[in-house]
Scaffold this motif. Structure first.
Motif, PDB file in Angstrom:
ATOM      1  N   ALA A  80       0.821  -1.218   0.000  1.00 51.31           N
ATOM      2  CA  ALA A  80       0.000   0.000   0.000  1.00 51.31           C
ATOM      3  C   ALA A  80       0.856   1.270   0.000  1.00 51.31           C
ATOM      4  O   ALA A  80       0.582   2.216  -0.739  1.00 51.31           O
ATOM      5  CB  ALA A  80      -0.942  -0.007   1.201  1.00 51.31           C
ATOM      6  N   ASP A  81       1.911   1.279   0.833  1.00 48.77           N
ATOM      7  CA  ASP A  81       2.754   2.489   0.892  1.00 48.77           C
ATOM      8  C   ASP A  81       3.443   2.743  -0.440  1.00 48.77           C
ATOM      9  O   ASP A  81       3.550   3.901  -0.880  1.00 48.77           O
ATOM     10  CB  ASP A  81       3.798   2.341   2.003  1.00 48.77           C
ATOM     11  N   HIS A  82       3.931   1.664  -1.071  1.00 44.74           N
ATOM     12  CA  HIS A  82       4.590   1.832  -2.368  1.00 44.74           C
ATOM     13  C   HIS A  82       3.599   2.345  -3.404  1.00 44.74           C
ATOM     14  O   HIS A  82       3.928   3.186  -4.243  1.00 44.74           O
ATOM     15  CB  HIS A  82       5.185   0.507  -2.834  1.00 44.74           C
ATOM     16  N   LEU A  83       2.373   1.842  -3.352  1.00 45.06           N
ATOM     17  CA  LEU A  83       1.354   2.303  -4.301  1.00 45.06           C
ATOM     18  C   LEU A  83       1.052   3.776  -4.074  1.00 45.06           C
ATOM     19  O   LEU A  83       0.928   4.559  -5.009  1.00 45.06           O
ATOM     20  CB  LEU A  83       0.072   1.482  -4.143  1.00 45.06           C
ATOM     21  N   ARG A  84       0.952   4.131  -2.791  1.00 51.12           N
ATOM     22  CA  ARG A  84       0.597   5.529  -2.463  1.00 51.12           C
ATOM     23  C   ARG A  84       1.632   6.519  -2.960  1.00 51.12           C
ATOM     24  O   ARG A  84       1.305   7.606  -3.384  1.00 51.12           O
ATOM     25  CB  ARG A  84       0.432   5.696  -0.954  1.00 51.12           C
ATOM     26  N   SER A  85       2.921   6.110  -2.891  1.00 50.83           N
ATOM     27  CA  SER A  85       3.943   7.074  -3.287  1.00 50.83           C
ATOM     28  C   SER A  85       4.318   6.963  -4.757  1.00 50.83           C
ATOM     29  O   SER A  85       5.244   7.615  -5.216  1.00 50.83           O
ATOM     30  CB  SER A  85       5.185   6.914  -2.410  1.00 50.83           C
ATOM     31  N   ALA A  86       3.577   6.166  -5.527  1.00 54.83           N
ATOM     32  CA  ALA A  86       3.888   6.008  -6.949  1.00 54.83           C
ATOM     33  C   ALA A  86       3.106   7.009  -7.785  1.00 54.83           C
ATOM     34  O   ALA A  86       1.994   7.404  -7.440  1.00 54.83           O
ATOM     35  CB  ALA A  86       3.550   4.590  -7.392  1.00 54.83           C
ATOM     36  N   SER A  87       3.719   7.424  -8.909  1.00 54.78           N
ATOM     37  CA  SER A  87       2.999   8.267  -9.872  1.00 54.78           C
ATOM     38  C   SER A  87       2.403   7.429 -10.978  1.00 54.78           C
ATOM     39  O   SER A  87       1.514   7.870 -11.703  1.00 54.78           O
ATOM     40  CB  SER A  87       3.957   9.289 -10.499  1.00 54.78           C
ATOM     41  N   LEU A  88       2.921   6.223 -11.139  1.00 49.48           N
ATOM     42  CA  LEU A  88       2.402   5.313 -12.158  1.00 49.48           C
ATOM     43  C   LEU A  88       2.619   3.898 -11.635  1.00 49.48           C
ATOM     44  O   LEU A  88       3.674   3.599 -11.069  1.00 49.48           O
ATOM     45  CB  LEU A  88       3.134   5.493 -13.493  1.00 49.48           C
ATOM     46  N   VAL A  89       1.620   3.053 -11.791  1.00 53.71           N
ATOM     47  CA  VAL A  89       1.761   1.665 -11.359  1.00 53.71           C
ATOM     48  C   VAL A  89       1.668   0.757 -12.579  1.00 53.71           C
ATOM     49  O   VAL A  89       0.791   0.928 -13.424  1.00 53.71           O
ATOM     50  CB  VAL A  89       0.663   1.281 -10.342  1.00 53.71           C
ATOM     51  N   ILE A  90       2.606  -0.186 -12.676  1.00 52.85           N
ATOM     52  CA  ILE A  90       2.549  -1.193 -13.735  1.00 52.85           C
ATOM     53  C   ILE A  90       2.412  -2.532 -13.020  1.00 52.85           C
ATOM     54  O   ILE A  90       3.307  -2.929 -12.272  1.00 52.85           O
ATOM     55  CB  ILE A  90       3.817  -1.177 -14.610  1.00 52.85           C
ATOM     56  N   SER A  91       1.313  -3.209 -13.231  1.00 52.08           N
ATOM     57  CA  SER A  91       1.019  -4.375 -12.404  1.00 52.08           C
ATOM     58  C   SER A  91       0.691  -5.605 -13.235  1.00 52.08           C
ATOM     59  O   SER A  91       0.232  -5.497 -14.370  1.00 52.08           O
ATOM     60  CB  SER A  91      -0.160  -4.024 -11.486  1.00 52.08           C
ATOM     61  N   HIS A  92       0.910  -6.777 -12.624  1.00 54.29           N
ATOM     62  CA  HIS A  92       0.385  -8.004 -13.235  1.00 54.29           C
ATOM     63  C   HIS A  92      -1.139  -7.947 -13.111  1.00 54.29           C
ATOM     64  O   HIS A  92      -1.688  -7.059 -12.463  1.00 54.29           O
ATOM     65  CB  HIS A  92       0.956  -9.236 -12.524  1.00 54.29           C
ATOM     66  N   ALA A  93      -1.810  -8.915 -13.753  1.00 57.12           N
ATOM     67  CA  ALA A  93      -3.269  -8.785 -13.849  1.00 57.12           C
ATOM     68  C   ALA A  93      -4.017  -9.387 -12.674  1.00 57.12           C
ATOM     69  O   ALA A  93      -5.173  -9.775 -12.806  1.00 57.12           O
ATOM     70  CB  ALA A  93      -3.741  -9.429 -15.160  1.00 57.12           C
ATOM     71  N   GLY A  94      -3.384  -9.477 -11.522  1.00 55.21           N
ATOM     72  CA  GLY A  94      -4.069 -10.021 -10.351  1.00 55.21           C
ATOM     73  C   GLY A  94      -5.100  -9.030  -9.839  1.00 55.21           C
ATOM     74  O   GLY A  94      -4.841  -7.834  -9.753  1.00 55.21           O
ATOM     75  N   SER A  95      -6.278  -9.538  -9.448  1.00 53.03           N
ATOM     76  CA  SER A  95      -7.353  -8.632  -9.049  1.00 53.03           C
ATOM     77  C   SER A  95      -6.990  -7.861  -7.792  1.00 53.03           C
ATOM     78  O   SER A  95      -7.378  -6.700  -7.641  1.00 53.03           O
ATOM     79  CB  SER A  95      -8.647  -9.403  -8.837  1.00 53.03           C
ATOM     80  N   GLY A  96      -6.239  -8.485  -6.875  1.00 55.75           N
ATOM     81  CA  GLY A  96      -5.860  -7.782  -5.657  1.00 55.75           C
ATOM     82  C   GLY A  96      -5.047  -6.538  -5.964  1.00 55.75           C
ATOM     83  O   GLY A  96      -5.368  -5.433  -5.507  1.00 55.75           O
TER      84      GLY A  96
END
Lengths: 179, 232
Positions: A80-96
């Motif tokens: 969550a903290d890494h997501l919060r401080s990101a300007s762009l997220v590149i993720s695998h397709a997991g629903s979580g």
């Protein structure tokens, strides 16, 4: 691009996550020069890769030489903290990962893992991409997606609600309706 | 006297056995049909203070996050005591459940009425189907052991394969009269156009009392499912 008045560079972090899976194809392509150059061109300063159970190790970099700073780690209990401080997220397709990112209102590129058998994950990514909540990509087309994306065109995702289900469950079990 | 008694038994014991056997099968069949008939029918009204022991099946990936999302809006004092089950190789799910239960205590719940258990997996991702037969039998025996201990009144599951042996055993418990449980299945939000294998099994066998889907495409394809929109 990214420089504040007093010369301190504003950090714009791209966070790459593969969740609890092994998705070397994404880690590799995120670490490749083409993608890193494209991200730098679009104003990002840092690349942080959560590589999960993969075996490919990205090359760390401090980014002093006018390029992306690169770092990586395997797991953390909460991203969550890494997501919060990101300007762009590149993720695998997991629903979580997808919904955690969307609920934080972060721009998201979902990369579908083509090596998975019976790839039901792509259904969710494609549906949400159709509704313009995120961009959907494959490892080989990631740099094109980054080059052509218009993050302002993304539609914010309205979080879902579990209360209808809870109501139905309670009603079925014979509990009285709450007022 | 004894000679007569032994004659009586030796003549009629095959008949007796057959009669008992037929009676037994008939009872089971009637019970089976009754359970099929009652499955999906809402229960009788109850007071809000009544509690129901609840089994919550967790799964790796998004399953646990979705389940906790649902638990947040369920009245904890109704669905208690809570039993969490996760596959033995799933490290994060029970941890997440513990964090969730601890947060309930922090916000004023009287104490933790939750237990956390692991179950053997029927089949690991990529495992050969031949060895899977044996591991499924082991998993089913383990599931039976756990279900006998828990005997839940409510079962909440949302897709991981671990829920299948548990739900089938719950159904058998209903037939045999060990415990009547209400089985609620919420298909994962990641399933937009096709059901998961667990969902398909529970839907076709009509084991779940209520079968929820989160996308309209699935409701069109599976009319007995109830569309509830996205939970996340």
């Amino acid at each position: 691009m990214g420089e504040a008045r007093d010369g301190v560079k504003v950090k714009r972090v791209v966070f790459v996550t593969v969740g609890t899976t092994c998705f070397d194809a994404l880690v590799k392509v995120a670490d490749c020069q083409e993608v890193k150059d494209e991200l730098y061109r679009r104003g990002y300063t840092d690349l942080l890769i959560q590589m999960g159970r993969g075996s490919y190790l990205p090359a760390k970099s401090t980014g002093d030489d006018g390029s992306l700073a690169v770092d990586y780690f395997t797991f953390s209990l909460s991203i969550a903290d890494h997501l919060r401080s990101a300007s762009l997220v590149i993720s695998h397709a997991g629903s979580g990962s997808i919904f955690e990112t969307l609920q934080l209102g972060k721009p998201l590129i979902v990369v579908v893992n083509e090596d998975l058998m019976d790839n039901h994950q792509s259904e969710l990514a494609e549906e949400l991409a159709e509704r313009k909540h995120l961009y959907c990509s494959r490892p080989l087309t990631l740099h094109q997606t980054i080059a052509s994306m218009d993050l302002n065109s993304l539609v914010p995702y309205t979080p879902g609600d579990a209360t209808p289900v809870a109501k139905l469950i309670n009603r079925f079990l014979g509990f009285p309706e709450e007022s | 006297m004894e000679k007569n008694t032994s004659c009586f038994f030796s003549n009629s014991s095959p008949n007796l056995v057959i009669t008992c056997f037929v009676a037994f099968i008939t009872i089971i069949l009637v019970r089976f049909l009754y359970v099929i008939y009652r499955t999906g029918k809402p229960l009788n009204k109850r007071t809000p203070q009544q509690t129901l022991s609840t089994l919550i099946v967790l799964g790796s990936g998004g399953h646990t996050a979705e389940m906790i999302n649902l638990l947040l809006v369920l009245q904890k004092d109704r669905f208690t005591p809570r039993f969490y089950i996760a596959a033995a190789t799933d490290n994060m799910s029970l941890q997440k459940a513990r964090v969730f239960e601890n947060s309930l205590v922090d916000s004023g719940a009287k104490g933790i009425s939750a237990e956390f258990m692991q179950i053997y997996r029927s089949r690991e991702v990529g495992q050969s189907y031949v060895t899977s037969v044996w591991t499924t039998l082991v998993a089913t025996a383990h599931a039976l052991w756990l279900m006998i201990k828990i005997r839940p009144q409510v079962i909440l599951c949302n897709g991981p394969g671990t829920c299948i042996p548990l739900c089938v055993i719950a159904f058998i418990f209903k037939v045999v009269g060990i415990r009547w449980s209400s089985i609620f299945y919420v298909e994962s939000i990641a399933r937009v156009k096709r059901l998961s294998l667990s969902g398909l099994l529970l839907y076709k066998l009509q084991i779940a009392d209520q079968f929820f889907v989160q996308w309209p495409q699935l409701q069109r394809k599976y009319p007995r499912a109830r569309y509830v929109g996205c939970l996340m």
